[in-house]
Design a protein around this motif. Structure first.
Motif, PDB file in Angstrom:
ATOM      1  N   ASP A  58       1.854   6.314   6.414  1.00  0.00           N
ATOM      2  CA  ASP A  58       1.452   7.550   7.096  1.00  0.00           C
ATOM      3  C   ASP A  58       1.628   7.475   8.606  1.00  0.00           C
ATOM      4  O   ASP A  58       1.889   8.484   9.252  1.00  0.00           O
ATOM      5  CB  ASP A  58      -0.003   7.901   6.769  1.00  0.00           C
ATOM      6  CG  ASP A  58      -0.185   8.318   5.315  1.00  0.00           C
ATOM      7  OD1 ASP A  58       0.809   8.723   4.673  1.00  0.00           O
ATOM      8  OD2 ASP A  58      -1.332   8.236   4.825  1.00  0.00           O
ATOM      9  N   ASP A  59       1.489   6.272   9.162  1.00  0.00           N
ATOM     10  CA  ASP A  59       1.603   6.135  10.617  1.00  0.00           C
ATOM     11  C   ASP A  59       3.039   5.907  11.088  1.00  0.00           C
ATOM     12  O   ASP A  59       3.273   5.615  12.256  1.00  0.00           O
ATOM     13  CB  ASP A  59       0.683   5.033  11.140  1.00  0.00           C
ATOM     14  CG  ASP A  59       0.924   3.691  10.463  1.00  0.00           C
ATOM     15  OD1 ASP A  59       1.956   3.522   9.780  1.00  0.00           O
ATOM     16  OD2 ASP A  59       0.066   2.808  10.614  1.00  0.00           O
ATOM     17  N   GLY A  60       4.015   6.049  10.182  1.00  0.00           N
ATOM     18  CA  GLY A  60       5.417   5.995  10.583  1.00  0.00           C
ATOM     19  C   GLY A  60       6.095   4.651  10.450  1.00  0.00           C
ATOM     20  O   GLY A  60       7.222   4.482  10.911  1.00  0.00           O
ATOM     21  N   LEU A  61       5.468   3.674   9.807  1.00  0.00           N
ATOM     22  CA  LEU A  61       6.109   2.383   9.588  1.00  0.00           C
ATOM     23  C   LEU A  61       6.930   2.470   8.302  1.00  0.00           C
ATOM     24  O   LEU A  61       6.406   2.778   7.232  1.00  0.00           O
ATOM     25  CB  LEU A  61       5.082   1.260   9.492  1.00  0.00           C
ATOM     26  CG  LEU A  61       5.661  -0.152   9.430  1.00  0.00           C
ATOM     27  CD1 LEU A  61       6.410  -0.492  10.722  1.00  0.00           C
ATOM     28  CD2 LEU A  61       4.565  -1.175   9.172  1.00  0.00           C
ATOM     29  N   VAL A  62       8.217   2.212   8.422  1.00  0.00           N
ATOM     30  CA  VAL A  62       9.148   2.301   7.303  1.00  0.00           C
ATOM     31  C   VAL A  62       9.431   0.892   6.783  1.00  0.00           C
ATOM     32  O   VAL A  62       9.800   0.007   7.558  1.00  0.00           O
ATOM     33  CB  VAL A  62      10.472   2.976   7.741  1.00  0.00           C
ATOM     34  CG1 VAL A  62      11.485   2.986   6.604  1.00  0.00           C
ATOM     35  CG2 VAL A  62      10.198   4.391   8.252  1.00  0.00           C
ATOM     36  N   HIS A  63       9.267   0.688   5.476  1.00  0.00           N
ATOM     37  CA  HIS A  63       9.570  -0.587   4.828  1.00  0.00           C
ATOM     38  C   HIS A  63      10.950  -0.426   4.183  1.00  0.00           C
ATOM     39  O   HIS A  63      11.188   0.546   3.463  1.00  0.00           O
ATOM     40  CB  HIS A  63       8.562  -0.903   3.730  1.00  0.00           C
ATOM     41  CG  HIS A  63       7.150  -1.000   4.200  1.00  0.00           C
ATOM     42  ND1 HIS A  63       6.359  -2.072   3.888  1.00  0.00           N
ATOM     43  CD2 HIS A  63       6.373  -0.166   4.951  1.00  0.00           C
ATOM     44  CE1 HIS A  63       5.151  -1.893   4.418  1.00  0.00           C
ATOM     45  NE2 HIS A  63       5.146  -0.736   5.066  1.00  0.00           N
ATOM     46  N   ALA A  64      11.826  -1.391   4.424  1.00  0.00           N
ATOM     47  CA  ALA A  64      13.186  -1.280   3.886  1.00  0.00           C
ATOM     48  C   ALA A  64      13.747  -2.650   3.531  1.00  0.00           C
ATOM     49  O   ALA A  64      13.278  -3.681   4.030  1.00  0.00           O
ATOM     50  CB  ALA A  64      14.091  -0.597   4.915  1.00  0.00           C
ATOM     51  N   VAL A  65      14.744  -2.638   2.674  1.00  0.00           N
ATOM     52  CA  VAL A  65      15.503  -3.839   2.338  1.00  0.00           C
ATOM     53  C   VAL A  65      16.892  -3.665   2.937  1.00  0.00           C
ATOM     54  O   VAL A  65      17.567  -2.673   2.651  1.00  0.00           O
ATOM     55  CB  VAL A  65      15.629  -4.029   0.808  1.00  0.00           C
ATOM     56  CG1 VAL A  65      16.591  -5.156   0.472  1.00  0.00           C
ATOM     57  CG2 VAL A  65      14.268  -4.270   0.176  1.00  0.00           C
TER      58      VAL A  65
END
Length: 166
Positions: A58-65
Motif C-alpha cells: 500500500d505504501d508503494g513498495l514493489v516486490h519483483a523478480v
C-alpha cells in the motif's frame, strides 16, 4: 559441463559485460503506467533489464523478480515465454519504489497467477551461487545493478513508515 558449453557461457558473459552501461532512460511522463501484480516490465537500461512484479504494498513498495534474456547465465532452470521473448528468473527478489518503476520501466506483458507462482518457486529453489565462474560473475554483476535501487527503496519506504506517511 562440456568445454563447448563453458565457452558459450564465457562468450555470453563477455557479451553481457560489453553491453553494460550507465544509461538509465526515463519513460515520458505522458506514457507512464503504474505497476500491477503480474506485469513483466522492461527497464530501459543498458542492456535492458526485466522484472516480474509479484506484490505491491500500500505504501508503494514493489516486490519483483528480475528476469534475464541471458537464460544460460542463471541458476534458475525455469523459462518464461511471452510472444517473442524468453526469460529466466534470477535467483533473488528486488524491492523498488512505485515511482521508480513508473519512471524507468514500461509493461510488456501480464502473466497469470500460476506463472507468478512458478517463478517464485523456481527462485526459492535455485542456488544464488554457481561453481561455474561465468554464471557466478553474471549473478554478481546483476545483483550489483539492482542492489542500490533495492536498498534505497527499502530505506525510503522505512523512512515513510516511520513518519507515518506510508
Amino acid at each position: 559441463m562440456k568445454i563447448r558449453e563453458m565457452e558459450e557461457l564465457k562468450a555470453s558473459l563477455k557479451n553481457y559485460k560489453e553491453a553494460l552501461g550507465p544509461e538509465r532512460l526515463k519513460v515520458r511522463a505522458d506514457r507512464r503506467v503504474s505497476p500491477e501484480v503480474g506485469q513483466i516490465r522492461v527497464f530501459f537500461w543498458m542492456p535492458e533489464e526485466y522484472v516480474l512484479v509479484f506484490k505491491i504494498e500500500d505504501d508503494g513498495l514493489v516486490h519483483a523478480v528480475p528476469l534475464t534474456e541471458w537464460v544460460n547465465l542463471t541458476t534458475c532452470s525455469l523459462r518464461v515465454h511471452v510472444r517473442h521473448y524468453t526469460w529466466a528468473p534470477l535467483p533473488f527478489h528486488v524491492y523498488l519504489r512505485k515511482e521508480v518503476v513508473e519512471e524507468e520501466s514500461y509493461p510488456l506483458a501480464l502473466v497469470r497467477p500460476e506463472t507468478i507462482e512458478a517463478v517464485l518457486r523456481s527462485v526459492e529453489r535455485s542456488p544464488t551461487w554457481s561453481a561455474w565462474r561465468p554464471v557466478r560473475e553474471f549473478l554478481r554483476l546483476n545483483w550489483k545493478r539492482w542492489e542500490g535501487l533495492t536498498l534505497g527503496s527499502l530505506f525510503h519506504t522505512h523512512d515513510l513508515r516511520e513518519k507515518g506517511e506510508g
